[in-house]
Design a protein around this motif. Sequence first.
Motif, PDB file in Angstrom:
ATOM      1  N   GLN A 133      29.314 139.502  57.170  1.00 37.54           N
ATOM      2  CA  GLN A 133      29.946 138.970  55.973  1.00 37.54           C
ATOM      3  C   GLN A 133      30.115 140.066  54.924  1.00 37.54           C
ATOM      4  O   GLN A 133      31.152 140.150  54.245  1.00 37.54           O
ATOM      5  CB  GLN A 133      29.103 137.821  55.401  1.00 37.54           C
ATOM      6  N   ASN A 137      33.652 141.280  53.432  1.00 35.97           N
ATOM      7  CA  ASN A 137      33.865 141.294  51.984  1.00 35.97           C
ATOM      8  C   ASN A 137      34.441 142.635  51.541  1.00 35.97           C
ATOM      9  O   ASN A 137      35.325 142.701  50.683  1.00 35.97           O
ATOM     10  CB  ASN A 137      32.548 141.039  51.253  1.00 35.97           C
ATOM     11  N   MET A 140      38.049 142.793  52.539  1.00 41.40           N
ATOM     12  CA  MET A 140      38.876 141.947  51.677  1.00 41.40           C
ATOM     13  C   MET A 140      39.293 142.692  50.421  1.00 41.40           C
ATOM     14  O   MET A 140      40.272 142.331  49.765  1.00 41.40           O
ATOM     15  CB  MET A 140      38.100 140.671  51.322  1.00 41.40           C
ATOM     16  N   ASP A 143      42.908 143.854  49.256  1.00 44.74           N
ATOM     17  CA  ASP A 143      43.840 143.082  48.432  1.00 44.74           C
ATOM     18  C   ASP A 143      44.338 143.915  47.247  1.00 44.74           C
ATOM     19  O   ASP A 143      45.518 143.844  46.879  1.00 44.74           O
ATOM     20  CB  ASP A 143      43.156 141.807  47.939  1.00 44.74           C
ATOM     21  N   ARG A 177      45.669 139.132  54.666  1.00 41.70           N
ATOM     22  CA  ARG A 177      44.775 138.513  53.677  1.00 41.70           C
ATOM     23  C   ARG A 177      44.264 137.159  54.171  1.00 41.70           C
ATOM     24  O   ARG A 177      43.081 136.837  54.038  1.00 41.70           O
ATOM     25  CB  ARG A 177      45.499 138.369  52.334  1.00 41.70           C
ATOM     26  N   GLU A 178      45.169 136.356  54.737  1.00 44.50           N
ATOM     27  CA  GLU A 178      44.773 135.034  55.228  1.00 44.50           C
ATOM     28  C   GLU A 178      43.790 135.158  56.390  1.00 44.50           C
ATOM     29  O   GLU A 178      42.840 134.367  56.498  1.00 44.50           O
ATOM     30  CB  GLU A 178      46.008 134.237  55.658  1.00 44.50           C
ATOM     31  N   LYS A 181      40.367 136.153  54.914  1.00 45.55           N
ATOM     32  CA  LYS A 181      39.757 134.998  54.244  1.00 45.55           C
ATOM     33  C   LYS A 181      39.184 134.025  55.277  1.00 45.55           C
ATOM     34  O   LYS A 181      38.082 133.483  55.097  1.00 45.55           O
ATOM     35  CB  LYS A 181      40.793 134.278  53.378  1.00 45.55           C
ATOM     36  N   ALA A 182      39.927 133.804  56.347  1.00 44.35           N
ATOM     37  CA  ALA A 182      39.462 132.886  57.388  1.00 44.35           C
ATOM     38  C   ALA A 182      38.204 133.424  58.059  1.00 44.35           C
ATOM     39  O   ALA A 182      37.279 132.657  58.362  1.00 44.35           O
ATOM     40  CB  ALA A 182      40.574 132.664  58.421  1.00 44.35           C
ATOM     41  N   ILE A 184      35.908 135.332  56.707  1.00 43.90           N
ATOM     42  CA  ILE A 184      34.796 135.163  55.764  1.00 43.90           C
ATOM     43  C   ILE A 184      34.351 133.708  55.723  1.00 43.90           C
ATOM     44  O   ILE A 184      33.145 133.417  55.695  1.00 43.90           O
ATOM     45  CB  ILE A 184      35.211 135.661  54.363  1.00 43.90           C
ATOM     46  N   GLU A 185      35.303 132.784  55.733  1.00 45.57           N
ATOM     47  CA  GLU A 185      34.954 131.361  55.710  1.00 45.57           C
ATOM     48  C   GLU A 185      34.156 130.966  56.951  1.00 45.57           C
ATOM     49  O   GLU A 185      33.190 130.202  56.867  1.00 45.57           O
ATOM     50  CB  GLU A 185      36.218 130.504  55.602  1.00 45.57           C
ATOM     51  N   ASP A 333      36.118 140.849  42.681  1.00 44.05           N
ATOM     52  CA  ASP A 333      35.345 139.648  42.403  1.00 44.05           C
ATOM     53  C   ASP A 333      33.868 140.009  42.362  1.00 44.05           C
ATOM     54  O   ASP A 333      33.349 140.661  43.271  1.00 44.05           O
ATOM     55  CB  ASP A 333      35.598 138.605  43.496  1.00 44.05           C
TER      56      ASP A 333
END
Length: 417
Positions: A133, A137, A140, A143, A177-178, A181-182, A184-185, A333
């Motif tokens: 994870q 991160n 990610m 971005d 990006r999608e 994100k998937a 990480i989820e 973030d």
Amino acid sequence: MSELINNSRFRKDKLKELILKLHDGESANDVRQQLIESLKNIPYGEVVEVEQELMQEGLPQEEVLNLCDIHGSVLEGNVDLSGAKEVPQGHPVDVFKHENIAIKNVAVKTRALLQALDEVQADEYERYLLALQGLFNELMDVDKHYKRKEYLVFPYLEKNEITGPPKVMWGKHDEIREQLKACIEILKTPDLTRNDLADSLDLLFYPAIQGLVDMVQKEEEILFPMAMDVLTVEDWWKINKQTLEFGFTLYDPQTEWKPEGLISEFGDTDETAVKDDGNIQLPSGSFTAKEIMAILNTIPADMTFVDKNDKVKYFTQGKERIFARSRSIINRDVRLCHPPGSTHIVEKIIDDFKSGRASHAPFWIQMKGKFIKIEYFALRDEHGEYLGTLEYSQDLTENRALEGEQRILSYGKPKEE
């Protein structure tokens, strides 16, 4: 035949023919071999022109997007970069390139960790998921790299009537990006089993990593050389001046690029925060940007500002920091700036601050023989509206040892530092 191969129109028509063969379902390996045999090396500018021509001739953008990865792999290593301009240190393209090195390094680590899934012992599995994870991160963070391309570089290409490739590349950005994100989820899913993770590797995790690596190739072999040719020095200067609004990806630039003799509407780097007559006016007084920077960096504490959207916007740069900070965290973030295991605590503090349930969260730790106090403060305007969070960290080791008094009249010769 040689005079034909040296003809730009012939090369572009041949490349277009090969890409359309991919469109018709021919094997990528077969097309790559035909490319090597008939063209060997293709100038990077012609690759862009062919992609744009295909779209102008009616090949839908979605179809070009679908073909993008395939013809990118076919072209890999066959694009001629001999005419590419040299990139100065600190130039926006130089920053992009250094970020790409970091992106590839993290991608390699991530792929290796995924491949080690079968070797992970049962009692190590939870830590393994947290490590994964953390790596995703970091990935990610790309971005910010993509947004600088989309909002700073692409508009200048479009002004020069280069519209097709930016559209295709932006589509690939969104896809990557999608996927990230998937990933990480999935990794955050409670009680994620080893089998469920294994089933997702080929469907999602490996394609996400490969998409990142492929995008690096497209940038290095096509986008950046073309942009260096098309954009002016002043275009790049304007891009450079706005870069910090988006932040850096996994890299903190070490060199400031300042093109000599350039007169720009944005002014020089040292004056970017100065208003009107050179002073920043506040209700209780005023100072210049340099003065406030010196004040903030002299206060014996580490301060980091996180805005109301949970993005890291600023940190002090004192001589002796307690915790290391890099400008690559700007616009990131705040949750991604902490170990995955403590993310839930960060989220609770932010939620309490935003809701008004709390405005202060103090902690203290022993670290390398020092007593460190870490405090989080909610920042609010005169109406109580939440503006963000200030992290304030101090080394209080010497303060805790103070005894008696030392009044101002006892001031003597300063100690040598």
